[in-house]
Design a protein around this motif. Sequence first.
Motif, PDB file in Angstrom:
ATOM      1  N   LEU A 253       0.827  -1.053  -0.062  1.00 13.37           N
ATOM      2  CA  LEU A 253       0.035  -0.113   0.011  1.00 13.37           C
ATOM      3  C   LEU A 253       0.861   1.342   0.159  1.00 13.37           C
ATOM      4  O   LEU A 253       0.389   2.298  -0.770  1.00 13.37           O
ATOM      5  N   LEU A 254       1.948   1.345   0.797  1.00 16.32           N
ATOM      6  CA  LEU A 254       2.815   2.434   0.803  1.00 16.32           C
ATOM      7  C   LEU A 254       3.624   2.752  -0.410  1.00 16.32           C
ATOM      8  O   LEU A 254       3.745   3.671  -0.925  1.00 16.32           O
ATOM      9  N   TYR A 255       3.649   1.469  -1.224  1.00 15.48           N
ATOM     10  CA  TYR A 255       4.378   1.842  -2.632  1.00 15.48           C
ATOM     11  C   TYR A 255       3.544   2.536  -3.578  1.00 15.48           C
ATOM     12  O   TYR A 255       3.826   3.272  -4.233  1.00 15.48           O
ATOM     13  N   PHE A 256       2.189   2.178  -3.289  1.00 16.61           N
ATOM     14  CA  PHE A 256       1.257   2.761  -4.194  1.00 16.61           C
ATOM     15  C   PHE A 256       0.960   4.335  -3.966  1.00 16.61           C
ATOM     16  O   PHE A 256       1.032   5.339  -4.598  1.00 16.61           O
ATOM     17  N   VAL A 257       1.019   4.452  -2.519  1.00 14.10           N
ATOM     18  CA  VAL A 257       0.843   5.967  -2.016  1.00 14.10           C
ATOM     19  C   VAL A 257       2.205   6.722  -2.532  1.00 14.10           C
ATOM     20  O   VAL A 257       2.061   7.858  -2.988  1.00 14.10           O
ATOM     21  N   ARG A 258       3.448   6.077  -2.384  1.00 14.10           N
ATOM     22  CA  ARG A 258       4.607   6.815  -2.454  1.00 14.10           C
ATOM     23  C   ARG A 258       4.685   7.314  -4.203  1.00 14.10           C
ATOM     24  O   ARG A 258       5.319   8.284  -4.450  1.00 14.10           O
ATOM     25  N   HIS A 259       4.220   6.425  -4.834  1.00 16.73           N
ATOM     26  CA  HIS A 259       4.309   6.702  -6.423  1.00 16.73           C
ATOM     27  C   HIS A 259       2.865   7.567  -6.903  1.00 16.73           C
ATOM     28  O   HIS A 259       2.756   7.573  -8.096  1.00 16.73           O
ATOM     29  N   PHE A 265      -6.439  13.071  -2.278  1.00 14.85           N
ATOM     30  CA  PHE A 265      -7.686  12.380  -2.289  1.00 14.85           C
ATOM     31  C   PHE A 265      -7.218  10.722  -2.233  1.00 14.85           C
ATOM     32  O   PHE A 265      -7.631   9.770  -1.419  1.00 14.85           O
ATOM     33  N   VAL A 266      -6.393  10.483  -3.072  1.00 13.64           N
ATOM     34  CA  VAL A 266      -5.745   9.064  -3.101  1.00 13.64           C
ATOM     35  C   VAL A 266      -5.129   8.837  -1.969  1.00 13.64           C
ATOM     36  O   VAL A 266      -5.342   7.663  -1.436  1.00 13.64           O
ATOM     37  N   GLU A 267      -4.183   9.519  -1.805  1.00 10.64           N
ATOM     38  CA  GLU A 267      -3.249   9.259  -0.495  1.00 10.64           C
ATOM     39  C   GLU A 267      -4.121   9.185   0.798  1.00 10.64           C
ATOM     40  O   GLU A 267      -4.071   8.239   1.591  1.00 10.64           O
ATOM     41  N   ALA A 268      -5.118   9.953   0.993  1.00  7.20           N
ATOM     42  CA  ALA A 268      -6.010   9.869   2.182  1.00  7.20           C
ATOM     43  C   ALA A 268      -7.022   8.584   2.327  1.00  7.20           C
ATOM     44  O   ALA A 268      -6.805   7.954   3.153  1.00  7.20           O
ATOM     45  N   ILE A 269      -7.497   8.416   1.296  1.00  8.06           N
ATOM     46  CA  ILE A 269      -8.296   7.342   1.042  1.00  8.06           C
ATOM     47  C   ILE A 269      -7.502   5.820   1.364  1.00  8.06           C
ATOM     48  O   ILE A 269      -8.072   4.844   1.845  1.00  8.06           O
ATOM     49  N   THR A 270      -6.505   6.037   0.637  1.00  6.49           N
ATOM     50  CA  THR A 270      -5.544   4.816   0.750  1.00  6.49           C
ATOM     51  C   THR A 270      -5.067   4.445   2.192  1.00  6.49           C
ATOM     52  O   THR A 270      -5.263   3.164   2.630  1.00  6.49           O
ATOM     53  N   THR A 271      -4.663   5.601   2.875  1.00  7.61           N
ATOM     54  CA  THR A 271      -4.138   5.390   4.050  1.00  7.61           C
ATOM     55  C   THR A 271      -5.159   4.968   4.985  1.00  7.61           C
ATOM     56  O   THR A 271      -5.234   4.306   6.009  1.00  7.61           O
ATOM     57  N   PHE A 272      -6.537   5.596   5.004  1.00  8.33           N
ATOM     58  CA  PHE A 272      -7.655   5.222   5.889  1.00  8.33           C
ATOM     59  C   PHE A 272      -8.098   3.845   5.604  1.00  8.33           C
ATOM     60  O   PHE A 272      -8.366   2.962   6.479  1.00  8.33           O
ATOM     61  N   VAL A 312      -1.539  16.003   3.849  1.00  7.96           N
ATOM     62  CA  VAL A 312      -2.264  14.797   3.990  1.00  7.96           C
ATOM     63  C   VAL A 312      -1.999  14.012   5.265  1.00  7.96           C
ATOM     64  O   VAL A 312      -2.899  13.631   5.946  1.00  7.96           O
ATOM     65  N   ALA A 313      -0.780  13.976   5.657  1.00  3.67           N
ATOM     66  CA  ALA A 313      -0.661  13.313   6.954  1.00  3.67           C
ATOM     67  C   ALA A 313      -1.157  14.204   8.123  1.00  3.67           C
ATOM     68  O   ALA A 313      -1.723  13.431   9.056  1.00  3.67           O
ATOM     69  N   HIS A 314      -1.029  15.403   8.353  1.00  7.80           N
ATOM     70  CA  HIS A 314      -1.484  16.233   9.345  1.00  7.80           C
ATOM     71  C   HIS A 314      -3.269  15.961   9.125  1.00  7.80           C
ATOM     72  O   HIS A 314      -3.773  15.916  10.098  1.00  7.80           O
ATOM     73  N   PHE A 315      -3.769  16.042   7.835  1.00  9.25           N
ATOM     74  CA  PHE A 315      -5.171  15.746   7.955  1.00  9.25           C
ATOM     75  C   PHE A 315      -5.480  14.314   8.359  1.00  9.25           C
ATOM     76  O   PHE A 315      -6.652  14.286   9.298  1.00  9.25           O
ATOM     77  N   MET A 316      -4.689  13.317   7.927  1.00  9.67           N
ATOM     78  CA  MET A 316      -5.172  11.858   8.583  1.00  9.67           C
ATOM     79  C   MET A 316      -4.971  11.753   9.993  1.00  9.67           C
ATOM     80  O   MET A 316      -5.819  11.337  10.604  1.00  9.67           O
ATOM     81  N   GLU A 317      -4.119  12.557  10.727  1.00  6.84           N
ATOM     82  CA  GLU A 317      -3.989  12.483  12.163  1.00  6.84           C
ATOM     83  C   GLU A 317      -5.325  12.960  12.882  1.00  6.84           C
ATOM     84  O   GLU A 317      -5.855  12.447  13.640  1.00  6.84           O
ATOM     85  N   GLN A 318      -5.859  14.095  12.150  1.00  5.93           N
ATOM     86  CA  GLN A 318      -7.037  14.768  12.861  1.00  5.93           C
ATOM     87  C   GLN A 318      -8.215  13.988  12.241  1.00  5.93           C
ATOM     88  O   GLN A 318      -9.179  13.738  13.110  1.00  5.93           O
ATOM     89  N   PHE A 319      -8.142  13.491  11.083  1.00  7.65           N
ATOM     90  CA  PHE A 319      -9.340  12.741  10.512  1.00  7.65           C
ATOM     91  C   PHE A 319      -9.504  11.295  11.406  1.00  7.65           C
ATOM     92  O   PHE A 319     -10.638  10.819  11.871  1.00  7.65           O
ATOM     93  N   LEU A 320      -8.478  10.670  11.694  1.00  8.23           N
ATOM     94  CA  LEU A 320      -8.506   9.535  12.387  1.00  8.23           C
ATOM     95  C   LEU A 320      -8.917   9.633  13.969  1.00  8.23           C
ATOM     96  O   LEU A 320      -9.555   8.808  14.304  1.00  8.23           O
ATOM     97  N   SER A 321      -8.390  10.821  14.646  1.00  4.57           N
ATOM     98  CA  SER A 321      -8.905  11.093  15.816  1.00  4.57           C
ATOM     99  C   SER A 321     -10.430  11.414  15.936  1.00  4.57           C
ATOM    100  O   SER A 321     -10.922  11.013  16.745  1.00  4.57           O
ATOM    101  N   LEU A 322     -10.972  11.993  14.999  1.00  5.82           N
ATOM    102  CA  LEU A 322     -12.335  12.312  14.732  1.00  5.82           C
ATOM    103  C   LEU A 322     -13.091  10.889  14.552  1.00  5.82           C
ATOM    104  O   LEU A 322     -13.996  10.798  15.198  1.00  5.82           O
TER     105      LEU A 322
END
Length: 430
Positions: A253-259, A265-272, A312-322
């Motif tokens: 999954l990280l290979y997909f995100v890194r590229h 949108f792609v990074e956030a949805i893939t991470t979640f 995106v990393a900062h957004f994911m921290e806040q979104f996952l906490s929510l």
Amino acid sequence: MDMHPSRAHPVPTLAPVLPDTCSATWFRWGAHDSSGGSSASTTNELFFIFMSLMIGVLSRRYLARLGVPYSVLVYCYGIALGQIGILSSEFEATVGMGIYRIDPNLTMALFLPLLIFEAAFNIPLHVFKRVFTHSVVLAVPGVLVNVALLGLTLGSMYKSWRWIKALTFACIVSTTDPVAVVGVLREQGVSQTIATMIEGESLLNDASAIALFMVLKKDLSTNVLECPWLVPHDFILIAVAGPCVGYILSRVLLYFVRHTFNDPFVEAITTFSAAYLTWYAVEQLFGVSAVLAVLAVGLEFNHRRTAISPEVAHFMEQFLSLMSFAANTLIFMIMGIETRMAIHDQNISPHEVAGMFVLYVAVNLFRFLMVALFHPFLGPLHSRIDWKCAVLLGWSGLRGPVSMALALNVRKSSFEPAGSHFGSSVAFHV
């Protein structure tokens, strides 16, 4: 350029392509309406979800000054709603309280991946690496000692329970949730090392306790621990294989995100989605610990977060906490309803009420005993843990949403014979 193509083109409906079995498997929440359909029931249960979230938000906004923990308030609201539902079946149907009948496997798959991934993704990794060994000491041998002591206590208290039930229940109440404690410690300026060790120990504690719970639960249907000598083998197997599978999936999954270049949108949805995709793949394809696999994915995403765009990393921290806040609210609300229904349906005896208080004392006593027992094995760190920090470490073993989710899973499982109310007892005690 229009960034919202859905405004220019109608969004196709998904209804025609969803199989009929979906409503029977994943949305088995409440009773069907009188016409034989489930649309009204499902709509009411969706209303219940957002009603619960609004009750939680209003409590957090206006009742925080009371000093009562948020989870306790929401749990009490659930008990009150359960009581009203008992008095009025029409009210129960109208507000969608049938959601408390949620499928047990969906309970695990819905809440646990989010809670575990969020904790692993947001933990201060540089400090966690320093205290990892100490956290493992408390989380693996510490959990085994705790489960053994609690299992002996429960087996002595409830003679009708086989040891398999006592040990399974002990696994449920051995999971910890020190979120509130860690928050207070950081507000008071306590060392980040101590706070992170508590948080890391809880993260690994949950993983090991749930792994042992899944091993023992397989024998609940027979009510007998058929092959006791295989329990350590199965536990070690899933404890090792789970993180390995999770690590491999996280790298893919990280290979997909890194590229993926500059596409939040792609990074956030893939991470979640990583947590839920891992949970499903590991459970369905590999048969090992999905909890440990999700934990490994969360830690690897945390470690490789430079592969994710900074915003995106900062957004994911806040979104996952929510999302974690929403999951906590729903779990405690549903568990409050479940507790009231369990008392009403199964006629909880005075012996079990007294046993609840005895269990509360035993859980905390064994937690402090475990900390004292393993304190000398904490390596160089133990010299910095005085008796005050040891008390904090012992008291940080508060039970939270993970215990609630496991209790709901046992309560709604179909392994019990008619007339047994082990699941109701678990829900009541937890």
